[in-house]
Design a protein around this motif. Sequence first.
Motif, PDB file in Angstrom:
ATOM      1  N   ASP A   1       0.857  -1.183   0.000  1.00 51.27           N
ATOM      2  CA  ASP A   1       0.000   0.000   0.000  1.00 51.27           C
ATOM      3  C   ASP A   1       0.894   1.234   0.000  1.00 51.27           C
ATOM      4  OD1 ASP A   1      -1.732   2.073   0.489  1.00 51.27           O
ATOM      5  OD2 ASP A   1      -2.892   1.000   2.003  1.00 51.27           O
TER       6      ASP A   1
ATOM      7  N   ALA B   1       0.513   4.145   0.834  1.00 52.58           N
ATOM      8  CA  ALA B   1       0.351   5.033   1.988  1.00 52.58           C
ATOM      9  C   ALA B   1       1.061   4.514   3.232  1.00 52.58           C
ATOM     10  CB  ALA B   1      -1.139   5.225   2.284  1.00 52.58           C
TER      11      ALA B   1
ATOM     12  N   ASN C   1       8.116   1.731   5.014  1.00 53.60           N
ATOM     13  CA  ASN C   1       7.533   2.214   3.768  1.00 53.60           C
ATOM     14  C   ASN C   1       8.601   2.906   2.928  1.00 53.60           C
ATOM     15  OD1 ASN C   1       5.071   2.198   2.370  1.00 53.60           O
ATOM     16  ND2 ASN C   1       4.845   4.403   2.658  1.00 53.60           N
TER      17      ASN C   1
END
Length: 390
Positions: free
Chosen positions: A100, A102, A200
């Motif tokens: 993802d 985000a 991330n």
Amino acid sequence: MKNTKDNKKDKKVLIGALGIAAVIAAGSTFAWFTSSDEVTNRLTASADYGVSITETFTPPNNDWLPGQTIKKEVSAVNTGNVDAFVRMDLTHVISGKVLDPAGVAIAATIPENAVKIDTNKANWRETYQTGELVVIKGEAAAEANATALGYEFKDGAVLVDSHVFTPTEDGLYIFRRQIDGTTYSFSGYYKKGTDYYKLNNAVLDNGDFTVDILNLQNVANSVPTAEQIAAVKLAASKNLPAITEDNTTAVYDSANNKIVLTYGGADGDTTSTDDNIIININLAENFADNWTYLNDFAGDSKTTNGHFYLNKILAAGATSDKLVASVTLDGAVKNQAFTDLTYDLTVGLDSVQISPDEEKTAASYVVGVNSAWAPAEAAKSGDAITWTKQ
């Protein structure tokens, strides 16, 4: 002239012969997983009248990698005692997970969709940490950290051997790597107990991956501030969407003798190629001589809406020429396209049985739409058939 009894007898024979001309279906299904240590091959086949699917399948030893070809030979076999017309179709299912963009905020309780690092893989350290240690347990590294660890401290970083460094306490660990004389990229992980979690990432202009630290990618600042450290997120995964007519195409590439399945990935858009998953179903070398592909509906180029017709009658006891030879995960597939992938290729079979005393001519057969089918031109068993659509 036949009497009434003879006429009735003939009608019964005719009805019996027509009853034998039934359409049956059999499925052959297999799947394999990539980005995991598990490989599954699923196969089911069933059919009346003795016509079914036969295959030779060689699964990969480990993960199915982009560019890797898996042997998957598919044919039809007639184990019955009557001849048959045969057609096959291919359908596709893709499932799995993708990162993802985000991410997910770091919290005391790790979210279920956070991406755990597989520390059993030999290269996990090189993948998720490299260079000099600049963040320790969620705070900027200090000289005291270097002293405690027994390493040198220089320019705001602990000069650790990042390939063997193992943290003893939970928290966020970030390493920096100098790209050129003025810019840096960052990597690392979040440790929680015995588990490690991926951070991330963002992609730099030069294609390098770096930890997604707010306002720090590809700039001269080599030591993250407290605010930037607080902005770091864990990588998170989400489920890939199901295959639909809007996010997937499966087109017959006659020049390269294959079907190209293009799945639009997380964004469902096949025109944005970064996250596309492309799978090539490689047809048998002499496919065009032995099979004819016809769309079920006019103007439709998707193989999920069409059938492959065997160009001759499949005699009792015979095996057809191969339809599929192998399957390849295209080398153009990028590593951000998925984290886990399951691909199911289902081979369906229909057959129309021919009774031993039935004349094998084209007079009463026509290829229609809406699944109605029979040979357009056929002579005797074994002769070539030309398939056309009504």
